[in-house]
Write a protein that holds these residues in place. Structure first.
Motif, mmCIF file in Angstrom:
data_model
loop_
_atom_site.group_PDB
_atom_site.id
_atom_site.type_symbol
_atom_site.label_atom_id
_atom_site.label_comp_id
_atom_site.label_asym_id
_atom_site.label_seq_id
_atom_site.Cartn_x
_atom_site.Cartn_y
_atom_site.Cartn_z
ATOM 1 N N LYS A 98 -8.414 2.455 -0.931
ATOM 2 C CA LYS A 98 -6.983 2.248 -0.660
ATOM 3 C C LYS A 98 -6.096 3.226 -1.430
ATOM 4 O O LYS A 98 -4.958 3.476 -1.038
ATOM 5 C CB LYS A 98 -6.581 0.806 -0.922
ATOM 6 N N ALA A 150 -1.876 7.060 9.696
ATOM 7 C CA ALA A 150 -2.737 6.673 8.572
ATOM 8 C C ALA A 150 -3.487 7.935 8.176
ATOM 9 O O ALA A 150 -4.262 8.475 8.963
ATOM 10 C CB ALA A 150 -3.703 5.580 8.992
ATOM 11 N N THR A 182 -9.589 -0.427 5.138
ATOM 12 C CA THR A 182 -10.107 -0.817 3.825
ATOM 13 C C THR A 182 -11.326 -1.731 3.966
ATOM 14 O O THR A 182 -12.224 -1.689 3.129
ATOM 15 C CB THR A 182 -9.001 -1.476 2.969
ATOM 16 N N PHE A 234 0.838 -1.200 0.000
ATOM 17 C CA PHE A 234 0.000 0.000 0.000
ATOM 18 C C PHE A 234 0.872 1.248 0.000
ATOM 19 O O PHE A 234 2.098 1.166 0.077
ATOM 20 C CB PHE A 234 -0.975 -0.008 1.179
ATOM 21 N N LYS A 285 3.877 3.084 -3.363
ATOM 22 C CA LYS A 285 3.431 1.759 -2.939
ATOM 23 C C LYS A 285 4.623 0.958 -2.467
ATOM 24 O O LYS A 285 5.645 0.894 -3.141
ATOM 25 C CB LYS A 285 2.768 1.036 -4.105
ATOM 26 N N TYR A 307 -4.314 -0.905 8.110
ATOM 27 C CA TYR A 307 -4.656 -0.881 6.680
ATOM 28 C C TYR A 307 -5.856 -1.799 6.418
ATOM 29 O O TYR A 307 -6.821 -1.418 5.750
ATOM 30 C CB TYR A 307 -3.442 -1.321 5.854
ATOM 31 N N LEU A 343 -5.590 6.404 0.754
ATOM 32 C CA LEU A 343 -5.104 6.088 2.098
ATOM 33 C C LEU A 343 -3.592 5.947 2.013
ATOM 34 O O LEU A 343 -3.092 5.257 1.121
ATOM 35 C CB LEU A 343 -5.724 4.764 2.557
ATOM 36 N N ARG A 344 -2.868 6.636 2.880
ATOM 37 C CA ARG A 344 -1.414 6.486 2.904
ATOM 38 C C ARG A 344 -0.936 6.481 4.354
ATOM 39 O O ARG A 344 -1.607 7.015 5.245
ATOM 40 C CB ARG A 344 -0.736 7.609 2.116
ATOM 41 N N PHE A 345 0.206 5.869 4.555
ATOM 42 C CA PHE A 345 0.824 5.882 5.874
ATOM 43 C C PHE A 345 2.015 6.820 5.811
ATOM 44 O O PHE A 345 2.969 6.562 5.079
ATOM 45 C CB PHE A 345 1.224 4.463 6.299
ATOM 46 N N GLY A 361 -0.044 -2.689 9.283
ATOM 47 C CA GLY A 361 -0.762 -3.611 8.405
ATOM 48 C C GLY A 361 -2.192 -3.866 8.863
ATOM 49 O O GLY A 361 -3.133 -3.849 8.068
#
Lengths: 717, 717
Positions: free
Chosen positions: A387, A410, A381, A336, A352, A377, A390-392, A374
């Motif tokens: 997704k 997140a 989702t 991700f 990614k 995430y 969505l970013r970390f 994880g």
């Protein structure tokens, strides 16, 4: 992040040059006109030249305007329009209501109305399932009212502040950083005459805004001549305002308390009991869902920045020497968007990444932190967060508390930009140490050795007689200070005593240096057998802002599609069944006693299957049904005649995934919200079909394959 | 209620007489002894007589003491001992933890630890199922922080107070009624020389304690010479202390707010939106679960009187002219203990009544109120509350607010006595009217008539010219006051104007009477056609103190039984599966890889069936299992060798209803907690068997009949 686009810079430069050319040419025209000798042709030519250069300038202005827009503001208008549609639908269908509306409300306080309340309950139930039950966490439930000492230990009394300025005449309060931010943004967007240098400066300020001290903020506000937005009055210097709601516990007025700003402290102060409950073993996690409070200076951004909100927090306690996680392999293959600090600093975008690689390369500090990234995430989702939005994002060095080992947010993109919805931080031993110090209760863990270990330890033996002679009444303080030296200090003193025969020594309880001679203390290194290691656990803290997640979910789930007649846009929330406030509806196609009885039979079966539904039997329609949909033309008992398409449209707007229409006495039509596809299912099977698809055991595609599809009068288009 | 037992009264009388006899005889003895003429025989006889009468007095004292004990205090010691066992178990197993314990806690604040948190979540989930879903209620979720204006409208700012006294030297605060209550109880229990009249007086005070004014309380405290319990210092006069936690909203310090004392106000202020959402139809109910706050002066009674607690409240809005309930017949046949005010006033006990009859006879004011009483009964008994220790007590006339039509409390008997856990009140239109008045927003309902109705209405027409001449600048106030008259006032004025030509009229905005002549106003009755009726709905409010219900449930569920060896008493919580924090455990009988694999297979099946369980695989035992049971001898990896009986005892203490012991690779043993009976079930069936009995589809008796019973090494006795 603050990098100024070189193209924008070049355009600003060109614009400035062209402006100079315009000015020069205008001066030339004026000179020609005032000169008696000039002929008309020369004047005309100069005027034409001025016009031409003005046109060139206008063209550059246009390009710059377009560039500013595309640099983040291109979609501002459409984002705003999208947000308005979402918010209008949410408010109209009572997903939320501004609190105390009949009293003109209170900024930053919102109620969840019936469908919003159901969505929230579903999100929290899934959170409990996904984290607490799945990971065997110890859930606790602590009060919101918190005595001052706890929040002094945690640092909130001192540091949980925002910088505020006051209108010097009216006393109205503003967040200092907001005013400076608004000023910079406004300048950058509207003032085209801004030099490239000035533009870069303003952009830099926007980038470092969060790091500015009160003095720096104040200086900038003065430098730019920023005044109170409403009155244009001068502003005070910025000063810190504590964001906790303060109160007083008990009747004496002598016990200050606060409404907790987070739920975490309730877990930390219970560490000892929870560790004991867990059989005195690490690692273990405790969790808490509850209200938290933040007395914002001037709340903005609607549901995203509020004064009271639901947090769901996990404190995972772990041995600092072993942050591996046995279940990390379960999430290692996930891929991700991640945004490590290196990418941010070098002006790149999120990329990614495969989680296992990010941990393997040390981009993420440790396996346990990676495991929670994880799991977060998967959680988000599963709820329906897109997704791709969505970013970390890793905290930059200057964003992180000094004690934190690593921290990732997140972030979910919505019409307000990228919003921090979950923070996942390795806070090391900070919190437990702080409470150990303040309370005097050791919040530590023990590791018993299988066999005793031999360790070398410094042994400090003050010679009390000598110290008494030298320091008289202060002897006790000196002795205590000597005994409290850490290994490094003690070894330094030992070296000094050996080389010089004495050493200067600062005794904090006396507030001064004293001279220690080699007769007063012996310092040796001895080997000792130890049976256990005593240490303060590290804590890894995933902290979820439930309201923010839900708001982003609303935006990600919302879309519009044309009505059958094509004359209006209909709103749909494409919530997954997990989140949907109601899982299905049941209604007879036409008013008919037989159909109504079938509908009631199905309703009973749905109840037995544990599926939340709404039944619409026309006779009882207005008081019991789902589409309590209060548009004026629908009132007054006319709903019996409402077309099936309209009925569907109303439930689509609440995000109800399935609709059962009773159109025969043996089988019924089941319609899926987004595809609008329909299947025919036997009456006795329908509850279990709906249960299977809402529980996630089967997909709608499975059902399409298994049951005959259908198109009939009950179709909406 | 305050009736003094005539037998006790007679005993006190007899005791007083006997005391007089003792005094007289003692005087006689003294006289004989001092008289020179008395012979020894006479003295001895008199002394013997004194002894005899003293013995008689002692016997009466004993009887009185016994009677006082049996009048409510007979079991005081055993109640106290029982409560201590319950509380010790609850604290040791972390059902609850005093909040902020490492900082020596805060009175009246408690945390729910892991099992307590699970019980609470189960109770709330069942509440939502039993009330919100079953009745199609509109659930909302409003903030705790509430602006002052809302709580001024509701009356809380003015009236939500307890009377407090202060130690005049130290400033320590006490609840005035508590001090007086303690004094009276203490006197009645310990002072046997109390006259029957005095005893009756003190009992009367205890009965009317809640109704005493500040002045009356203060007078009694003075009269009895009550001082500060800790210091014996004199006390201040009683004065009201507001029980709301106060705070300030926003940074200005100008917007006072409070932490809500109940969740109901959030519903009332949303009435308009909720009515609209419901299609502008009555009746409907809204519900809310959330935290409420009460800054108790000096919290007592452990978990029953706390400063922060979870409320679950329902506001059922209904047409005041029609309080029937369509589902009343569903509960009409229920029979349980009711305690109407007539029985209370006449000193009788609660009696079993059939709900339908209580409503039919008018003992309960209306069907809707009766319906909720019945639903509350079903709710509480489903949780495991003992129906013989549950009664519905009607408020006495002096307990009820003036606006309330009727009010019943569900009271549960526990070691603290009968505790109010749910209040079910018909509050008439009070709350909506209060907010209508304060906010200016009409919180009303409309009933549209099928056909317009002809009604006679009073029409008041002030003659402004005449009024202007008479009252000049005050004209407007007089006009408004005239127009605001209700029908009765207007008709009285009309009569006066017709008979005397003028009328005295009080204008509140002027604060005085004015004289109105028949030239100044015309008052007529006219017939009008009306298309709808506009009215303020009545509200029927069931309000649940979740923490109190849970505490009573703990007491009702707790029992002890001897261990197999008979050497200790083991604790059991016999929670029904609905409430149990964990539904079942899984463990292999012996450490064995095959058995462990079977255990894991079963665990997976339980997850799929949605059953909360704990698995105990010895290898991972200490970190993952249920019986995180931290008694010292169990630590250090010795758990693998723990006897099956001990394992069961630990889960019994958490109230886990079923235990699956893996003792073969094809079938397993399932043990029921209370009967300790065991059945053998095939491995592939066991998850569904547990699901059936925990979901309530089958009973344990069904299973005993269906599966072979079992006794083997895995039995605990």
């Amino acid at each position: 992040m603050a990098a100024v686009d070189p193209k924008e810079s070049a355009l600003r430069q060109a614009l400035a040059e062209k402006q100079a050319a315009v000015d020069a040419q205008a001066a030339a025209v004026r000179e020609l006109k005032s000169a008696k000798s000039a002929d008309q042709a020369a004047i005309d030519a100069a005027v034409e030249a001025l016009k031409a250069v003005k046109l060139e300038k206008a063209s550059i202005e246009e390009q710059l305007q377009a560039m500013i827009k595309s640099n983040g503001n291109d979609t501002a208008a459409s984002r705003e329009a999208f947000r308005q549609s979402v918010i209008n639908t949410l408010e109209r269908r009572l997903f939320y209501i501004p609190s105390f509306k009949i009293y003109r409300g209170v900024a930053g306080l919102y109620d969840y109305g019936p469908p919003g309340c159901a969505v929230k309950a579903n999100v929290l139930a899934f959170w409990r399932q996904h984290f607490v039950l799945e990971e065997n966490m110890l859930e606790v439930d602590c009060p919101c009212v918190t005595p001052e000492i706890v929040l002094k230990a945690s640092g909130h009394v001192e540091k949980f502040t925002d910088l505020m300025v006051k209108d010097e005449k009216t006393g109205t309060c503003y967040r200092a950083d907001h005013l400076l931010k608004d000023f910079c943004k406004d300048k950058l967007e509207k003032d085209l005459s801004l030099s490239a240098e000035k533009a870069a400066e303003l952009k830099h300020i926007l980038a470092v805004l969060d790091d500015l001290s009160a003095e720096e903020l104040g200086a900038k506000i003065k430098e730019y001549g920023i005044t109170a937005p409403d009155t244009k009055n001068p502003l005070s210097d910025p000063y810190p305002f504590n964001l906790m709601f303060q109160t007083s516990i008990g009747p004496s007025g002598l016990s200050p308390g606060y409404m907790r700003p987070e739920t975490a402290q309730g877990i930390f102060v219970n560490f000892k009991d929870l560790y004991y409950y867990n059989g005195n073993k690490l690692p273990f996690a405790a969790a808490q869902i509850g209200q938290a409070f933040r007395n914002e200076i001037s709340p903005r951004q609607g549901l995203l920045r509020v004064r009271e909100f639901t947090l769901a927090e996990i404190e995972h306690f772990v041995d600092p020497q072993d942050k591996s996680h046995p279940k990390f392999t379960d999430v290692a293959q996930l891929e991700f968007l991640m945004f490590p600090r290196e990418l941010q600093v070098s002006g790149q975008s999120a990329q990614k990444m495969i989680l296992g690689e990010a941990v393997g390369k040390g981009i993420v500090n440790n396996e346990t932190l990676g495991y929670f990234i994880g799991r977060v995430y998967l959680f988000l989702t599963s709820l329906g967060i897109d997704k791709d939005r969505l970013r970390f994002r890793q905290h930059l060095a200057n964003e992180m508390a000094h004690y934190a080992a690593d921290c990732w947010d997140a972030e979910i993109e919505c019409s307000y930009g990228w919003i921090e919805c979950v923070g996942i931080a390795d806070r090391s031993a900070y919190d437990l140490r702080a409470h150990t110090e303040k309370s005097g209760v050791a919040l530590v863990a023990h590791e018993k050795f299988a066999e005793p270990k031999e360790v070398e330890k410094v042994v400090i033996t003050p010679v009390k007689k000598e110290l008494g002679l030298a320091f008289k009444g202060s002897q006790k303080m000196v002795v205590e200070a000597l005994e409290a030296m850490d290994e490094k200090e003690a070894m330094e003193m030992k070296a000094n005593l050996e080389s010089k025969g004495e050493a200067e020594f600062y005794v904090c309880t006396l507030g001064k240096n004293v001279t220690i001679t080699n007769k007063m203390v012996t310092i040796t290194k001895e080997k000792k057998k130890e049976h256990q290691r005593v240490f303060t656990p590290s804590v890894i803290e995933p902290s979820f802002g439930i309201g923010r997640i839900i708001y982003c979910l609303y935006e990600h789930s919302f879309y519009t599609r044309p009505s059958k007649a094509g004359d209006e846009q209909l709103n749909v929330f494409c919530f997954p069944p997990l989140v949907a406030p109601i899982k299905c509806t049941v209604f007879p196609l036409v008013q008919n006693q037989q159909y109504e009885e079938v509908a009631k039979r199905i309703a009973k079966a749905l109840t037995a299957a544990g599926i939340s539904y709404k039944i619409d039997i026309t006779a009882q329609l207005v008081s019991t049904l789902l589409w309590r949909y209060p548009s004026v033309e629908d009132m007054g008992g006319r709903e019996g005649g409402t077309s099936i398409g309209k009925r569907y449209a109303r439930t689509d707007e609440l995000g109800v995934p399935f609709a059962i229409t009773v159109d025969s006495t043996t089988s019924v039509t089941v319609r899926e919200r987004d595809s609008k596809q329909q299947i025919r299912v036997n009456i006795d099977e329908v509850a279990s079909v709906v249960k299977e698809v809402t529980d996630g055991q089967s997909t709608w595609a499975d059902m399409l394959w298994k049951y005959p599809t259908h198109s009939s009068a009950s179709a909406d288009d």
